[in-house]
Write an enzyme that holds these catalytic residues in place. Structure first.
Site, PDB file in Angstrom:
ATOM      1  N   CYS A   1       0.574  -1.027   0.219  1.00 18.19           N
ATOM      2  CA  CYS A   1      -0.167   0.008  -0.057  1.00 18.19           C
ATOM      3  C   CYS A   1       0.937   1.103  -0.212  1.00 18.19           C
ATOM      4  O   CYS A   1       2.762   1.411  -0.107  1.00 18.19           O
ATOM      5  CB  CYS A   1      -0.687  -0.103   1.268  1.00 18.19           C
ATOM      6  SG  CYS A   1      -0.630   0.122   2.707  1.00 18.19           S
TER       7      CYS A   1
ATOM      8  N   CYS B   1       3.249   1.775   2.696  1.00 16.18           N
ATOM      9  CA  CYS B   1       4.408   1.246   3.217  1.00 16.18           C
ATOM     10  C   CYS B   1       5.896   1.314   2.045  1.00 16.18           C
ATOM     11  O   CYS B   1       7.052   1.425   2.528  1.00 16.18           O
ATOM     12  CB  CYS B   1       4.395  -0.750   2.719  1.00 16.18           C
ATOM     13  SG  CYS B   1       2.329  -1.059   3.447  1.00 16.18           S
TER      14      CYS B   1
END
Lengths: 349, 78
Positions: B10, B13
């Site tokens: 995501c 991250c």
């Protein structure tokens, strides 16, 4: 889902943390004087004719947009602080070893307050299953977490009043508890992908960090930036459409196909609502306007719940860990619950 | 120092990885940084929310994007 994966800017100077507090009294003042203020602006300053559809639409828009935005900011801030006391790890610990029915109640309730985004649905699902939490209990969490969220509650409270917000939260909770319990009774363990059971999870060993109240305020602030920056556009667009409906759609126009006498409107609303993914911010203002035009409460509620609570992107994410039959069972059980609620409210009111 | 960034891809991250790399470079810390995408490996740490930051096998942050100030502290920079 869209709600989770943007990057908040955490590197703000510290002083900014107190801005929300300073703004709260200001927000209350604006909130109190909004109604007469907008009246004055629309009728006296702009001198618009009270009876035209355009005036009705403009007044609706000018009144509801700031009202909802103020409420949203304040409540998201408070919820952000409350959420900092919870985490999926703590929730899992609380649910471990709980029997089915009590577990369902707890899971649904914790689903409301635990910070959760659909992009971590998979690690969360695996984490729950691994620690022996029954599937039914896990599903109660997965139903409640997206369905009952602060954005939906703020909009319901702001546009419909507290009764509607409470009604939505209570029925949503009930649906989450009962659907999870039903799924638990159906013995669906075999529909979970085998590799999920093979995963060995380590004990969560996060270093103990002392969280100060200062940090929690920061969490509230981050939540406001994160959520408000994402949903404001939907709220403005939703209220704009709602305003147009409010001004231009004739009274009782909706009664024929979203009214309580059209029984099929409830299943139809759910059928359209499930694949349609929209966040609460865009859908609730429109529904509020439609309700004013003769749409039935149960039908509107059913549409709202199926749109917000069940979504295609979440199913696609869950498909990685559970097999298709269980996805179908999950959607059918929850959709049935939503329909029962819809029928019930159309029947009562 | 062994630094692992856990995340299934995501935006947060990626941002965390980027921030960690920047901090390591700026502070002159010698560290072995790796990104862990495999959900099975992520689950081994018992983490249920990503992104997570693991230093020398210990989970330091999970489920949120820390500020660069926090990262600096966690990495032992002054």
């Amino acid at each position: 889902m869209a709600e989770c994966c943007t990057i908040p800017d955490n590197d703000k100077p510290d002083k900014r943390k107190y801005i929300p507090f300073l703004l709260i009294p200001l927000a209350i003042v604006i909130y109190v004087f909004l109604d007469p203020g907008v009246d004055y602006l629309v009728y006296n300053i702009l001198g618009l004719d009270k009876t035209t559809p355009l005036t009705k639409a403009i007044r609706f828009f000018l009144y509801d947009t700031p009202k909802v935005m103020i409420l949203l900011t304040v409540i998201v801030f408070v919820v952000g602080i409350i959420r900092s006391y919870f985490s999926p790890e703590k929730t899992r610990e609380a649910l471990e070893g709980k029997p089915l029915f009590i577990g369902n109640i707890m899971a649904a309730t914790l689903g409301i307050v635990t910070p959760f985004c659909s992009c971590s649905a998979i690690p969360l699902f695996i984490g729950f299953v691994e620690s022996g939490i029954p599937l039914g209990v896990t599903f109660s969490f997965l139903v409640a977490a997206p369905m009952i969220n602060e954005v939906a509650l703020v909009l319901l409270f702001g546009l419909f009043g507290w009764q509607m917000a409470l009604l939505y939260a209570a029925t949503g909770l009930l649906i989450a508890i009962v659907s999870g319990w039903v799924i638990g009774k159906l013995k669906v363990e075999r529909f979970v992908e085998e590799w999920v059971y093979e995963i060995k999870t380590g004990d969560f060993q996060m270093a103990e960090v002392k969280v100060t109240f200062h940090d929690r305020i920061q969490a509230g602030y981050t939540a406001v930036v994160d959520i408000v920056s994402k949903v404001w556009i939907y709220i403005v667009a939703g209220i704009a459409v709602g305003a147009a409906v409010h001004g231009y759609v004739p009274e009782n126009f909706m009664a024929s196909f979203m009214g309580k006498d059209a029984w099929w409107s409830v299943p139809l609303a759910v059928l359209i609502g499930v694949p349609l993914y929209s966040n609460a911010a865009g859908i609730i203002p429109i529904l509020q306007a439609l309700l004013g035009k003769g749409a039935a409460l149960g039908t509107a509620l059913a549409f709202m719940m199926s749109t917000i609570g069940l979504s295609l992107p979440e199913m696609i994410i869950l498909k990685k860990v559970i097999k298709l039959p269980l996805i179908i069972i999950f959607v059918s059980v929850v959709a049935t619950g939503i329909m029962i609620v819809g029928f019930l409210f159309n029947w009562i009111y | 120092m062994k630094i692992e960034i856990l995340g299934t891809g995501c935006a947060k991250c990626h941002k965390l990885e980027e921030m960690v790399r920047e901090t390591v470079k700026a502070e002159g810390i010698s560290a072995d940084i790796s990104k862990v995408d495999d959900i099975k490996k992520i689950m081994r740490y018992g983490v249920m929310t990503t992104p997570a930051l693991v230093i020398d096998g210990k989970v330091k942050v999970a489920g949120k994007l820390p500020s660069s100030e926090e990262i600096k502290q966690l990495l032992g920079g002054k």
